[in-house]
Design an enzyme around this catalytic site. Structure first.
Site, short mmCIF file in Angstrom:
data_model
loop_
_atom_site.label_atom_id
_atom_site.label_comp_id
_atom_site.label_asym_id
_atom_site.label_seq_id
_atom_site.Cartn_x
_atom_site.Cartn_y
_atom_site.Cartn_z
N PRO A 191 0.80 -1.39 0.15
CA PRO A 191 0.05 0.03 -0.05
C PRO A 191 0.64 1.11 0.33
O PRO A 191 2.04 1.20 0.45
CB PRO A 191 -1.04 -0.67 1.10
CG PRO A 191 -0.74 -1.55 1.65
CD PRO A 191 0.85 -2.04 1.06
N SER A 192 0.18 2.47 -0.64
CA SER A 192 0.76 4.03 -0.44
C SER A 192 2.12 3.98 -0.95
O SER A 192 3.18 4.76 -1.08
CB SER A 192 1.35 4.61 0.54
OG SER A 192 -0.08 4.00 1.45
N ARG A 193 2.70 3.15 -2.37
CA ARG A 193 3.40 2.89 -2.88
C ARG A 193 4.90 2.42 -2.48
O ARG A 193 6.01 2.41 -2.70
CB ARG A 193 3.88 4.61 -3.68
CG ARG A 193 2.43 4.92 -4.62
CD ARG A 193 2.57 3.75 -5.69
NE ARG A 193 1.32 4.32 -7.08
CZ ARG A 193 0.55 4.46 -7.32
NH1 ARG A 193 -0.38 3.32 -6.21
NH2 ARG A 193 -0.20 4.90 -8.17
N LEU A 194 4.57 2.15 -1.32
CA LEU A 194 5.62 1.62 0.38
C LEU A 194 6.05 -0.34 -0.56
O LEU A 194 5.54 -0.32 0.11
CB LEU A 194 5.90 1.23 1.12
CG LEU A 194 5.39 3.61 1.20
CD1 LEU A 194 4.84 3.54 2.86
CD2 LEU A 194 6.59 4.36 1.14
N HIS A 195 6.24 -0.27 -1.79
CA HIS A 195 6.86 -1.47 -2.52
C HIS A 195 7.90 -2.38 -1.97
O HIS A 195 8.84 -0.49 -1.35
CB HIS A 195 6.75 -1.41 -3.74
CG HIS A 195 5.76 -0.27 -4.56
ND1 HIS A 195 3.90 -1.03 -3.90
CD2 HIS A 195 5.53 0.10 -5.60
CE1 HIS A 195 3.25 -0.49 -4.52
NE2 HIS A 195 4.48 0.40 -5.68
#
Ligand SMILES: Cc1cc2nc3c(=O)[nH]c(=O)nc-3n(C[C@H](O)[C@H](O)[C@H](O)COP(=O)(O)O)c2cc1C
Length: 214
Positions: A191-195
């Site tokens: 989530p939230s581009r915190l890959h």
């Protein structure tokens, strides 16, 4: 906002399936096997299809989809026409990249390394296991060369069908390549581009792993 961007945003679900990559283990091939099995179990379409990127000094970089046929002795094996564009490029520049994308699991897997041809026996055995139509297709297709029209291809297919009424031998210009990896990178959407990204790098036959910024 452009229409294209609006449509993209409507279609794009936030990544939320993430499992942590910290417990992926120390062996990248075991991690590959696990992710590949999970891609198949998850019903990913064409789970064994990957983007193969090759290069040459005059043509630059070229990419296309190829099927992975097996991972054997920690090498990734695929088959093609040795005289095709990719075949020629790999013969001259064996350093290539493989890229898998399994969108249902929000996963990407990068593999980089050097290729060499598999043995004639291994190519023979795999060729013999293919359906007759695929075997004749390998003879008929002068892969990557210009084609005048489809009839030319069909005529060649029919000519080889008549030439080989029983067993179809493997064409000498068709066979496997095996990739010996120096780098594998596992990417898991979060989530939230915190890959999460975990890269395995080989140094003198030892694998070291590190996390990377997404
Ligand atoms: C799903 C899919 C799987 C493919 N699998 C292979 C394959 O295993 N081997 C192969 O030579 N070409 C395969 N192709 C065709 C290649 O993408 C490509 O068109 C062809 O090999 C010629 O590539 P080249 O001219 O860059 O050498 C596949 C294409 C698709 C869409």
């Amino acid at each position: 906002m452009s229409e294209w961007l609006k449509k993209y945003r409507e279609n794009h679900a936030d990544f939320d399936k993430g499992e942590s990559l910290t417990d992926l283990g120390t062996n990248p091939f075991a991690a590959f096997s696990r992710w590949f099995d999970e891609a198949v179990q998850n019903g990913e379409v064409e789970a064994n299809a990957f983007v193969l990127s090759t290069s040459s000094s005059d043509e630059g970089v070229s990419s296309r989809i190829v099927y992975l046929k097996e991972m054997k002795d920690e090498r990734f094996v695929f088959y093609t026409n040795y005289l095709s564009q990719k075949g020629r490029q790999m013969a001259a520049h064996p350093h290539v990249s493989m890229l898998f994308f399994w969108p249902g699991l929000q996963r990407q897997l990068r593999i980089e390394g050097t290729v060499e041809k598999v043995s004639e026996e291994v190519s023979d055995a795999y060729f013999a296991s293919r359906p007759r139509e695929s075997q004749l297709g390998a003879w008929a297709s002068q892969q990557s060369e210009a084609l005048t029209d489809r009839h030319e291809l069909i005529a060649r297919f029919e000519a080889y069908d008549a030439q080989f009424p029983a067993i179809v031998p493997r064409p000498p210009h068709w066979g496997g390549f095996a990739l010996d990896a120096q780098y594998l990178e596992f990417w898991q959407g979060q989530p939230s581009r915190l890959h999460e990204r975990r890269a395995y790098v080989r140094h003198q036959n030892q694998w070291q792993s590190k996390l990377l910024n997404p």
